[in-house]
Design a protein around this motif. Structure first.
Motif, mmCIF file in Angstrom:
data_model
loop_
_atom_site.group_PDB
_atom_site.id
_atom_site.type_symbol
_atom_site.label_atom_id
_atom_site.label_comp_id
_atom_site.label_asym_id
_atom_site.label_seq_id
_atom_site.Cartn_x
_atom_site.Cartn_y
_atom_site.Cartn_z
ATOM 1 N N ASN A 347 4.432 -18.158 -38.244
ATOM 2 C CA ASN A 347 4.150 -19.563 -38.018
ATOM 3 C C ASN A 347 3.081 -20.047 -38.996
ATOM 4 N N TYR A 348 3.294 -21.216 -39.559
ATOM 5 C CA TYR A 348 2.337 -21.882 -40.429
ATOM 6 C C TYR A 348 1.924 -20.941 -41.576
ATOM 7 N N GLN A 349 0.627 -20.690 -41.750
ATOM 8 C CA GLN A 349 0.178 -19.822 -42.843
ATOM 9 C C GLN A 349 0.324 -18.340 -42.512
ATOM 10 N N ASN A 350 0.707 -18.013 -41.294
ATOM 11 C CA ASN A 350 0.884 -16.616 -40.885
ATOM 12 C C ASN A 350 2.349 -16.208 -40.976
ATOM 13 N N GLY A 351 2.883 -16.284 -42.195
ATOM 14 C CA GLY A 351 4.264 -15.870 -42.401
ATOM 15 C C GLY A 351 5.246 -17.016 -42.480
ATOM 16 N N GLY A 352 4.738 -18.262 -42.518
ATOM 17 C CA GLY A 352 5.633 -19.372 -42.808
ATOM 18 C C GLY A 352 6.048 -19.329 -44.274
ATOM 19 N N ASP A 353 7.082 -20.061 -44.604
ATOM 20 C CA ASP A 353 7.612 -20.098 -45.968
ATOM 21 C C ASP A 353 7.241 -21.438 -46.592
#
Length: 430
Positions: A347-353
């Motif tokens: 999600n978001y900056q934790n593994g978002g693209d």
């Protein structure tokens, strides 16, 4: 038209090893109708303003840095220049640069996390102090402005008791004075996920405070190397001071942050201990954005760049993610960040693209000669612009759009990436 996986794989296998193969790829690039459509859409989006996108009222410097070249296609230089001068007018008493500015009248009495300057009464400034990229982003943006407009007069504009040129050096000095680890010879910021602006320690997470765990990462330091390269090119008289600092930073970044055995950058060097559990092996995480910016800064050899490309592609496949805009892999476990925007995983900056960083990697792949690989990797990014009718801020692991649909940073970097392909293709055709 969406490309088949077989088509994409054929490009990777092509490798552009012969003159005919390069010409064939150049023809594909110049005939790519999606490239043309994405560029037209990007121009339409940037015509509507300078804020980051719908849902954002501020003009952010880290965003403006990535779409000022696109803005130069549709705005006169004086408008681009004025935005830059606002940042210098709102420069802090210690030389620091704000994140962004918004009209002062738009700020309510309840909003207290803003700064003001007598030199610029029209606006209120905001700074996420967990970041250490505002100063470097501004130098890079001034550099791009001068390159695309040819206007060097901005450097001589007087603001208060300093010229813009002097203020640029002052911003760099702030990082040396306030954000420098003498032990490592590198700058630090709060612990964040790669290039992100959210620390794990508490709910909002954008301000350094007593809970912060200071850390050194590759993104901040690569941004500084690029900024100093830009500074000494714009202001040759500063080379004696800043070029040795730039060279030492580059050397120290490779010494302290590059894991030569794993052939990747480590996520963090902690100055006050880690905010994560003792049994958590953070070095398993691969930082995509910081690696891309490090390549732009010239910190990796061509062999290391190829290894990085292969590792990114491999980890995207492992994650089941849509593109190399993936921020990091594997993601931080759920609950490691108190701000719920970083949970759950991916999600978001934790593994978002994020195309915002993925397209920067594409640019570097082309610049270093990995053009077939780059073309294969940009196609998912251009496909989804058309499919979703917008330049979205980020995408989920199953390629669903999230955030602003007019995220100008994404439009800017994708536009520049396409132009980079076209310049390469035209050079082959000559």
């Amino acid at each position: 038209m969406k490309r088949s996986m077989a088509f994409i794989l054929s490009l990777v296998l092509l490798g552009c090893s012969t003159k005919n193969e390069k010409k064939e790829l150049a023809d594909k690039i110049l005939a790519d109708k999606q490239f043309t459509e994405v560029k037209e859409r990007a121009l339409a989006v940037v015509k509507t303003g300078f804020n980051a996108g719908d849902g954002y009222r501020e003009v952010w410097i880290r965003d403006y840095n990535t779409f000022i070249e696109l803005s130069a296609e549709v705005y006169p230089p004086k408008e681009l220049k004025e935005n830059l001068l606002v940042f210098f007018r709102m420069q802090g008493d210690d030389g620091n640069i704000i994140d962004g500015f918004t009209p002062a009248e738009a700020i309510s009495k309840e909003e207290t996390d803003f700064s003001y300057s007598d030199l610029e009464p029209r606006y209120a400034g905001h700074k996420n102090t967990v970041e250490t990229d505002q100063e470097t982003s501004l130098i890079q943006t001034v550099y791009k402005y001068v390159k695309v407009t040819g206007d060097t007069t901005i450097l001589d504009v007087e603001i208060g008791d300093k010229t813009v040129a002097e203020r640029m050096e002052w911003a760099m000095q702030f990082l040396i004075d306030k954000r420098f680890s003498t032990e490592h010879g590198l700058i630090w910021g709060a612990t964040t996920a790669d290039w992100g602006d959210v620390q794990p320690e508490h709910g909002w997470g954008v301000d350094i405070d007593a809970n912060t765990h200071r850390a050194i990462d590759i993104y901040d330091n690569a941004m500084l190397v690029i900024a100093l390269d830009n500074l000494v090119e714009l202001l040759p008289q500063t080379r004696t001071k800043w070029l040795p600092i730039r060279n030492q930073l580059a050397k120290n970044a490779k010494k302290w942050l590059w894991d030569s055995e794993a052939k990747k950058f480590i996520p963090h060097i902690y100055l006050d201990g880690s905010p994560f559990p003792e049994d958590f092996n953070e070095n398993e995480i691969y930082y995509f954005g910081g690696t891309a910016v490090a390549i732009e800064a010239g910190l990796l050899t061509k062999e290391e760049i190829k290894t990085s490309i292969d590792e990114m592609v491999s980890r995207v496949k492992q994650a089941g993610a849509p593109s190399i805009g993936l921020t990091l892999y594997p993601p931080y476990p759920a609950g490691y960040f108190e701000n719920q925007i970083m949970n759950p995983e991916y999600n978001y900056q934790n593994g978002g693209d994020w195309t915002w960083f993925g397209a920067r990697m594409i640019q570097q792949m082309v610049n270093y000669g990995f053009v077939a690989d780059a073309y294969a990797q940009i196609l998912p990014m251009t496909d989804r612009v058309i499919k979703n009718d917008g330049f979205y801020e980020w995408y989920t692991v199953d390629n669903k759009p999230k955030g602003s649909g007019t995220f100008r940073g994404s439009a800017g970097v994708l536009y520049t990436a396409i132009r980079t392909f076209e310049e390469w293709a035209n050079s082959i055709k000559e």
